[in-house]
Enzyme design. Structure first.
Site: not given
Length: 320
Positions: A92, A183, A273, A302
């Site tokens: 992202y 992700s 995560d 993550h």
């Protein structure tokens, strides 16, 4: 084992919390029809970056809603033709990244196409209102308009269109196109293979954009998911529209696309995560009906998952 989410046996049974809109399938069939009607005007431009092992290009195409979309395209020199291709998706707000990391796949005889998501860190346009980057707020972009205006609808369609473009390249074997990413990139690998079911293999790693209501209920609408909290605080502070909002987000919830996947799946998850909680990832994984396997990292969140990229490379080579 420490827990930030459900025990593992419950994760394997979890089916998600976020609503699925009643017209979900019709919504995506309409989107695919719009995508297929676009005059893509594909343009492949040599890059200034050169290497003796591979040719490097900027690839541009027209996506839905008039955006000009960019991807890096790396083609190995001396590879057999037709040969496999990997479509890569980034995290992202990021971009397709440097040319350098694509060369690993090229050295194995794969062409590589790496998407720049609209309006994020690369060269693709966000044509919703401006030309250039909008960087953040993409989950909620278009949430107050018509469902067809959701930005992630357009990005998901870009992934399918890029995979189809890869399949159309004369040097690529259309039956050996794969997808990968982590992700946001993991979510887009799932969306890509769901909307372009000819994708033969995919390797999503801790995917984003899944089970929004679960993220909210865990009080993890922070970091990458922070805009969910921001939206409620600014536009629905008493949650009077909560059901409506989460239902609309259901159009761009990858768990609801997962059952469309026909390719083989290698899926990576870290059980610690707190960015993309494990339960939200299992909501998608558990709905995949094609051949699949899960690589679990109990002590990792993550972050880089040791050895996983090697396994993914071997998976695409048919060695794992």
């Amino acid at each position: 084992m420490p827990l930030i989410d459900m025990p593992l046996e419950q994760l394997y049974a979890y089916q998600g919390r976020n609503p699925r809109p009643d017209d979900f399938d019709a919504y995506w069939e309409r989107g695919l029809a719009e995508m297929r009607a676009v005059d893509a005007r594909i343009e492949i431009v040599p890059s200034d970056f050169t290497t003796p092992a591979a040719d490097c290009f900027h690839l541009y195409f027209n996506g839905v809603k008039g955006a000009r979309v960019h991807a890096k395209y790396v083609r190995p020199k001396g590879a057999k033709e037709p040969h496999p291709a990997v479509v890569l998706f980034h995290g992202y707000t990021g971009s397709s990244g440097d040319w350098f990391d694509k060369l690993a796949y090229a050295s194995l005889g794969f062409s590589v196409l790496a998407l720049d998501c609209r309006g994020q860190g690369g060269r693709s346009q966000d044509s919703g209102s401006v030309v250039g980057n909008t960087h953040r707020g993409h989950i909620i972009r278009g949430l107050d308009g018509e469902p067809d205006d959701l930005l992630y609808r357009q990005i998901f369609l870009d992934t399918a269109q890029l995979a189809a473009i890869a399949m159309s390249l004369p040097e690529v074997d259309p039956e050996e196109v794969y997808a990968a990413g982590g992700s946001q990139g993991g979510a887009l690998a799932i969306a890509c293979a769901a909307l372009e079911p000819r994708v033969k293999k995919l390797a999503p790693v801790f995917p984003f954009l899944s089970d929004y209501r679960r993220v909210w209920e865990m009080d993890l609408a922070k970091g990458a998911y922070e805009e969910l909290s921001t939206y409620f605080r600014m536009f629905d502070p008493q949650h009077k529209r909560e059901e409506e909002i989460f239902t609309r987000l259901g159009y761009i919830d990858i768990q609801h696309l997962a059952n469309r996947i026909r390719g083989e799946v290698l899926f990576g998850v870290g059980l610690m995560d707190t960015i993309c909680p494990p339960s939200t990832q299992f909501a998608a994984y558990n709905k995949i009906t094609s051949k699949k396997r899960l690589e679990i990292f109990p002590d990792f969140g993550h972050e880089g998952l040791p050895g996983l990229q090697d396994k993914i490379a071997r998976f695409f080579l048919g060695l794992y």
